[in-house]
Design a protein around this motif. Structure first.
Motif, mmCIF file in Angstrom:
data_model
loop_
_atom_site.group_PDB
_atom_site.id
_atom_site.type_symbol
_atom_site.label_atom_id
_atom_site.label_comp_id
_atom_site.label_asym_id
_atom_site.label_seq_id
_atom_site.Cartn_x
_atom_site.Cartn_y
_atom_site.Cartn_z
ATOM 1 N N ASP A 60 25.683 7.145 -15.621
ATOM 2 C CA ASP A 60 25.499 8.166 -14.596
ATOM 3 C C ASP A 60 24.018 8.521 -14.460
ATOM 4 N N ILE A 61 23.582 8.703 -13.224
ATOM 5 C CA ILE A 61 22.208 9.116 -13.005
ATOM 6 C C ILE A 61 22.079 10.598 -13.341
ATOM 7 N N PRO A 62 20.871 11.065 -13.688
ATOM 8 C CA PRO A 62 20.701 12.477 -14.093
ATOM 9 C C PRO A 62 21.162 13.446 -13.012
ATOM 10 N N ASN A 63 21.875 14.452 -13.419
ATOM 11 C CA ASN A 63 22.327 15.491 -12.489
ATOM 12 C C ASN A 63 21.253 16.577 -12.385
ATOM 13 N N ASP A 64 20.266 16.332 -11.552
ATOM 14 C CA ASP A 64 19.181 17.290 -11.358
ATOM 15 C C ASP A 64 18.692 17.216 -9.919
ATOM 16 N N SER A 65 17.727 18.068 -9.596
ATOM 17 C CA SER A 65 17.220 18.116 -8.217
ATOM 18 C C SER A 65 16.455 16.860 -7.843
ATOM 19 N N ALA A 136 11.534 19.081 -22.755
ATOM 20 C CA ALA A 136 10.855 18.223 -21.775
ATOM 21 C C ALA A 136 11.583 16.891 -21.652
ATOM 22 N N ASP A 137 12.909 16.948 -21.623
ATOM 23 C CA ASP A 137 13.726 15.726 -21.562
ATOM 24 C C ASP A 137 13.485 14.944 -20.280
ATOM 25 N N ASP A 138 12.997 15.600 -19.225
ATOM 26 C CA ASP A 138 12.743 14.894 -17.968
ATOM 27 C C ASP A 138 11.709 13.787 -18.146
ATOM 28 N N ALA A 143 11.151 8.109 -17.650
ATOM 29 C CA ALA A 143 10.582 6.852 -18.129
ATOM 30 C C ALA A 143 11.656 5.790 -18.322
ATOM 31 N N LEU A 144 12.837 6.182 -18.797
ATOM 32 C CA LEU A 144 13.903 5.212 -19.056
ATOM 33 C C LEU A 144 14.611 4.743 -17.788
ATOM 34 N N HIS A 145 14.521 5.510 -16.710
ATOM 35 C CA HIS A 145 15.216 5.131 -15.471
ATOM 36 C C HIS A 145 14.315 4.394 -14.486
ATOM 37 N N ILE A 174 8.901 9.126 -11.172
ATOM 38 C CA ILE A 174 7.507 9.512 -11.415
ATOM 39 C C ILE A 174 7.372 11.033 -11.380
ATOM 40 N N MET A 175 8.081 11.672 -10.460
ATOM 41 C CA MET A 175 8.058 13.137 -10.396
ATOM 42 C C MET A 175 8.651 13.739 -11.665
#
Length: 329
Positions: A60-65, A136-138, A143-145, A174-175
């Protein structure tokens, strides 16, 4: 079949040998019709899941904005996710500028690091470095995606061609990395400037909240709090996955890469913090000299004898503070 025999006996005589011969012929025919594996390899090949041959990875892709920004189609859909990123970067930038401005402390340096802190604060600073990497998990997720293809959950390699790598998805990663680096930098400045444990974790909690704004925005959108358009956009994100084909063991490699990045960032922060701790222990941030001047009327005449310039006595300490000697010149 026996009932059939009994019924046949009532109607007429039946040869029992002919009956069993017919049954054996039928069993032989069934055995010939059923394919038999020629070897153990064929048996295992029949029991294998066809999906195992593809060695594909789906997550699953990250559930964020940031994922919402990738899934956005109209200009209206871009407003909320892009606005959250601008808000995060702006807050982190303003905090950094404020922290590096001239300090109100009598002893100031470029980083506004105190001349010395108790051992309890130093221990808390090292612990805060570990916690800051979690918040700061983002940075690690982005980086991994990078370089992964995004597919619909119903995607099958047999249905249609694998989509190319999306440039828009790369921009969102990158953001993520930029925002994650900002959180790490601001957290580190808070850590080295703290003089008490309470101030350290109170300031740290504020930075952690800024780093979680993208996740909070997604949850609010998913619940419909930010409108139906944002809710549909969040629902669209949950329909997609990150995909990698023909890469055996990629899930294990991703987990290892996540741990390696976590350790590398933590070690880098510890190394930087150790440099500041060493400077504090060697009195680098302490004043080179102190001037005492007694002016006006005083009921202690001996105070005037203490007036003068005092120079730091090397790295000698007195009660964990710098020791100063009066300049006799």
């Amino acid at each position: 079949q026996m009932a059939h025999i009994i019924e046949s006996d009532q109607k007429g005589s039946v040869d029992i040998d002919d009956f069993f011969d017919t049954m054996e012929d039928e069993e032989d025919a069934k055995a010939e019709a059923t394919p038999t594996p020629d070897s153990k390899e064929d048996i295992f090949a029949e029991n294998e899941d066809p999906e195992d041959d593809e060695h594909e990875y789906r997550g699953d892709i990250p559930n964020d904005s940031f994922s919402m920004l990738w899934a956005a189609k109209s200009y209206k859909d871009h407003v909320i996710p892009f606005g959250v990123f601008v808000l995060q970067v702006s807050i982190l930038g303003l905090i950094s500028v404020n922290l590096l401005q001239e300090s109100s402390r009598p002893l100031s340096n470029f980083w506004n690091v105190p001349a010395g802190v108790p051992l309890t604060v130093t221990a808390a600073q090292y612990i805060a470095c570990i916690v800051s990497v979690f918040t700061a998990d983002d940075l690690i997720v982005g980086a991994l995606h990078i370089g992964k293809r995004i597919i619909h959950k119903d995607y099958s390699p047999l249905d249609y061609q694998l989509p190319p790598i999306s440039w828009k998805w790369e921009i969102t990663n990158i953001m993520r990395v930029v925002e994650g680096i900002g959180v790490i930098v601001v957290s580190f400045i808070f850590i080295i400037q703290s003089s008490t444990v309470i101030d350290l974790f109170l300031n740290f909690a504020g930075v952690a909240f800024v780093g979680l704004l993208d996740d909070t925005a997604f949850l609010l959108s998913q619940s419909g709090f930010l409108g139906n358009s944002a809710k549909r956009l969040a629902s669209r994100v949950t329909d997609f996955q990150a995909y990698a084909a023909e890469n055996r063991g990629i899930e294990k490699k991703t987990s290892i890469a996540r741990i390696v990045l976590f350790v590398m960032i933590t070690v880098a922060m510890w190394a930087g913090l150790s440099n500041f701790v060493n400077c504090q222990s060697t009195l680098v941030y302490s004043c080179q000299s102190v001037t005492i001047s007694a002016q006006g009327e005083t009921k202690y005449p001996w105070v005037r004898q203490m007036s003068g310039r005092y120079d730091r006595n090397g790295t000698t300490k007195y009660n964990q503070r710098a020791d100063y000697i009066k300049d006799q010149g």
